[in-house]
Design a protein around this motif. Structure first.
Motif, short mmCIF file in Angstrom:
data_model
loop_
_atom_site.label_atom_id
_atom_site.label_comp_id
_atom_site.label_asym_id
_atom_site.label_seq_id
_atom_site.Cartn_x
_atom_site.Cartn_y
_atom_site.Cartn_z
N UNK A 70 0.83 -1.20 0.00
CA UNK A 70 0.00 0.00 0.00
C UNK A 70 0.87 1.26 0.00
N UNK A 71 1.91 1.25 0.81
CA UNK A 71 2.83 2.39 0.88
C UNK A 71 3.49 2.63 -0.48
N UNK A 72 3.87 1.56 -1.14
CA UNK A 72 4.50 1.66 -2.45
C UNK A 72 3.54 2.30 -3.47
N UNK A 73 2.29 1.86 -3.48
CA UNK A 73 1.32 2.43 -4.41
C UNK A 73 0.99 3.88 -4.04
N UNK A 74 0.93 4.18 -2.76
CA UNK A 74 0.68 5.56 -2.33
C UNK A 74 1.84 6.46 -2.74
N UNK A 75 3.06 5.94 -2.70
CA UNK A 75 4.21 6.71 -3.13
C UNK A 75 4.05 7.11 -4.60
N UNK A 76 3.66 6.16 -5.44
CA UNK A 76 3.49 6.48 -6.85
C UNK A 76 2.35 7.48 -7.06
N UNK A 77 1.30 7.36 -6.27
CA UNK A 77 0.22 8.34 -6.36
C UNK A 77 0.73 9.73 -5.98
N UNK A 78 1.55 9.81 -4.93
CA UNK A 78 2.10 11.09 -4.50
C UNK A 78 3.02 11.67 -5.57
N UNK A 79 3.90 10.85 -6.11
CA UNK A 79 4.83 11.34 -7.12
C UNK A 79 4.08 11.86 -8.34
N UNK A 80 3.03 11.15 -8.75
CA UNK A 80 2.25 11.58 -9.90
C UNK A 80 1.39 12.80 -9.59
N UNK A 81 1.04 13.00 -8.33
CA UNK A 81 0.16 14.12 -7.99
C UNK A 81 0.85 15.47 -8.14
N UNK A 82 2.17 15.47 -8.27
CA UNK A 82 2.87 16.73 -8.49
C UNK A 82 2.49 17.35 -9.84
N UNK A 83 1.88 16.58 -10.70
CA UNK A 83 1.40 17.12 -11.98
C UNK A 83 0.16 17.98 -11.79
N UNK A 84 -0.46 17.94 -10.62
CA UNK A 84 -1.72 18.64 -10.38
C UNK A 84 -1.60 20.04 -9.83
N UNK A 85 -0.39 20.57 -9.72
CA UNK A 85 -0.25 21.94 -9.21
C UNK A 85 -0.47 22.93 -10.34
N UNK A 86 -0.86 24.12 -9.99
CA UNK A 86 -1.08 25.15 -11.00
C UNK A 86 0.27 25.71 -11.47
N UNK A 87 0.24 26.40 -12.58
CA UNK A 87 1.46 26.98 -13.11
C UNK A 87 2.04 28.03 -12.17
N UNK A 88 1.15 28.80 -11.54
CA UNK A 88 1.60 29.83 -10.61
C UNK A 88 2.27 29.21 -9.39
N UNK A 89 1.69 28.11 -8.88
CA UNK A 89 2.28 27.44 -7.72
C UNK A 89 3.63 26.83 -8.08
N UNK A 90 3.76 26.33 -9.30
CA UNK A 90 5.00 25.68 -9.71
C UNK A 90 6.17 26.66 -9.81
N UNK A 91 5.87 27.95 -9.87
CA UNK A 91 6.92 28.95 -9.99
C UNK A 91 7.40 29.49 -8.64
N UNK A 92 6.83 29.00 -7.55
CA UNK A 92 7.17 29.54 -6.23
C UNK A 92 8.36 28.79 -5.63
N UNK A 93 9.10 29.46 -4.74
CA UNK A 93 10.20 28.79 -4.03
C UNK A 93 9.70 27.63 -3.15
#
Length: 144
Positions: A70-93
């Motif tokens: 379960x932890x392994x699959x949740x890790x992949x979900x977390x890694x893939x969820x980084x695609x869900x941020x907005x462009x403005x958020x992606x430009x922040x420190x």
């Protein structure tokens, strides 16, 4: 020659699916849907909470037991969820720091995978993973 072309076409398709998809880890999609928040950042925060709870359940185990899987699959979900941020958020420190924590979580999990059968290293790496997830969650809170 046709077989080679077919093989190369199939290979390129599989490689293209490895981005923000759950082709190789289909259960990761279930966890991502379960953790779905109003925004991409809230989804990531929910996934870090979920992973921290699962890491606690995986302590004391051995090999790829249910909690570890379960932890392994949740890790992949977390890694893939980084695609869900907005462009403005992606430009922040803060997002840059979150990406650094993401890389650290990945590195810790690779070491955890190496020691999945060995106690006490497994539990030590689970503790380290939980601490890094907490830092990631605190960083993500600033992105809200």
């Amino acid at each position: 020659m046709q077989r080679l072309i077919g093989f190369l076409t199939l290979s390129s398709l599989l490689i293209s699916f490895s981005g923000c998809s759950y082709f190789f880890y289909p259960r990761a999609g279930d966890y991502a849907a379960q953790a779905k928040g109003a925004t991409g950042v809230e989804t990531m925060i929910n996934l870090t909470n979920m992973m921290e709870a699962t890491a606690a359940k995986a302590k004391g185990g051995k090999g790829v037991d249910n909690a570890f899987d379960d932890l392994h699959n949740q890790l992949h979900a977390l890694l893939d969820s980084f695609c869900g941020v907005t462009e403005a958020q992606a430009k922040t420190p803060a997002y840059d720091l979150a990406v650094t924590h993401k890389k650290e979580v990945g590195a810790i999990f690779r070491r955890l995978w190496k020691f999945k059968d060995d106690q006490p290293q497994r539990d030590q790496h689970l503790d380290l993973l939980a601490a890094e997830l907490k830092e990631l969650r605190e960083t993500l809170q600033t992105l809200k």
